[in-house]
Design a protein around this motif. Sequence first.
Motif, short mmCIF file in Angstrom:
data_model
loop_
_atom_site.label_atom_id
_atom_site.label_comp_id
_atom_site.label_asym_id
_atom_site.label_seq_id
_atom_site.Cartn_x
_atom_site.Cartn_y
_atom_site.Cartn_z
N THR A 11 0.84 -1.20 0.00
CA THR A 11 0.00 0.00 0.00
C THR A 11 0.87 1.25 0.00
O THR A 11 0.59 2.22 -0.72
CB THR A 11 -0.96 0.00 1.20
OG1 THR A 11 -1.80 -1.16 1.12
CG2 THR A 11 -1.81 1.24 1.25
N ALA A 12 1.92 1.24 0.79
CA ALA A 12 2.85 2.38 0.82
C ALA A 12 3.53 2.56 -0.54
O ALA A 12 3.69 3.69 -1.01
CB ALA A 12 3.89 2.18 1.92
N ILE A 13 3.90 1.47 -1.17
CA ILE A 13 4.51 1.53 -2.49
C ILE A 13 3.51 2.11 -3.49
O ILE A 13 3.86 2.96 -4.32
CB ILE A 13 5.02 0.15 -2.93
CG1 ILE A 13 6.25 -0.24 -2.11
CG2 ILE A 13 5.34 0.13 -4.42
CD1 ILE A 13 6.69 -1.68 -2.28
N SER A 14 2.28 1.69 -3.41
CA SER A 14 1.24 2.20 -4.29
C SER A 14 1.08 3.71 -4.12
O SER A 14 0.94 4.45 -5.11
CB SER A 14 -0.09 1.49 -4.00
OG SER A 14 -1.12 2.01 -4.78
N SER A 15 1.13 4.18 -2.89
CA SER A 15 1.03 5.61 -2.63
C SER A 15 2.21 6.37 -3.23
O SER A 15 2.04 7.45 -3.80
CB SER A 15 0.95 5.88 -1.12
OG SER A 15 -0.21 5.33 -0.59
N ARG A 16 3.39 5.81 -3.10
CA ARG A 16 4.57 6.46 -3.69
C ARG A 16 4.48 6.51 -5.20
O ARG A 16 4.84 7.50 -5.83
CB ARG A 16 5.85 5.73 -3.27
CG ARG A 16 6.17 5.97 -1.80
CD ARG A 16 7.46 5.33 -1.38
NE ARG A 16 8.58 6.04 -2.01
CZ ARG A 16 9.82 5.59 -1.96
NH1 ARG A 16 10.10 4.48 -1.33
NH2 ARG A 16 10.79 6.27 -2.54
N ALA A 18 1.74 6.68 -6.87
CA ALA A 18 0.76 7.73 -7.17
C ALA A 18 1.41 9.11 -7.13
O ALA A 18 1.13 9.96 -7.98
CB ALA A 18 -0.41 7.65 -6.19
N LEU A 19 2.29 9.34 -6.15
CA LEU A 19 3.00 10.62 -6.07
C LEU A 19 3.90 10.83 -7.30
O LEU A 19 3.98 11.93 -7.84
CB LEU A 19 3.84 10.69 -4.79
CG LEU A 19 3.05 10.82 -3.49
CD1 LEU A 19 4.00 10.70 -2.29
CD2 LEU A 19 2.29 12.12 -3.45
N ILE A 20 4.54 9.76 -7.73
CA ILE A 20 5.38 9.84 -8.92
C ILE A 20 4.51 10.17 -10.14
O ILE A 20 4.87 11.01 -10.97
CB ILE A 20 6.18 8.54 -9.13
CG1 ILE A 20 7.26 8.41 -8.04
CG2 ILE A 20 6.80 8.48 -10.53
CD1 ILE A 20 7.94 7.06 -7.98
N GLY A 21 3.36 9.53 -10.23
CA GLY A 21 2.43 9.82 -11.31
C GLY A 21 1.98 11.27 -11.30
O GLY A 21 1.92 11.92 -12.35
N ASN A 22 1.70 11.79 -10.12
CA ASN A 22 1.31 13.21 -10.00
C ASN A 22 2.44 14.13 -10.46
O ASN A 22 2.20 15.14 -11.12
CB ASN A 22 0.92 13.54 -8.56
CG ASN A 22 -0.40 12.91 -8.16
OD1 ASN A 22 -1.19 12.50 -9.00
ND2 ASN A 22 -0.62 12.82 -6.86
#
Length: 84
Positions: A11-16, A18-22
Amino acid sequence: MNKTDIACKLTAISSRLALIGNFLETIQHDHTTKEDWAVIYTLFNRDGLENLANSLDDIREQVQILSDNLIEMDGVESHASSAK
């Protein structure tokens, strides 16, 4: 490490990611709406590309560790079930 720990780390990796995508979306938006110097500033003067590369490398390492843990857990579970 148990399955819950692995799920939390994923989940933490997924959030990171998402930040990279942003970040990439911001760069793309800046590229279409601002002058080239603004995009270059974001990528290089703020260490954007270096931070992106470091984040992706860190994520790759974390995913490999989690993968190894899952394989190890599967081996332990298989061994325990065959011992019964």
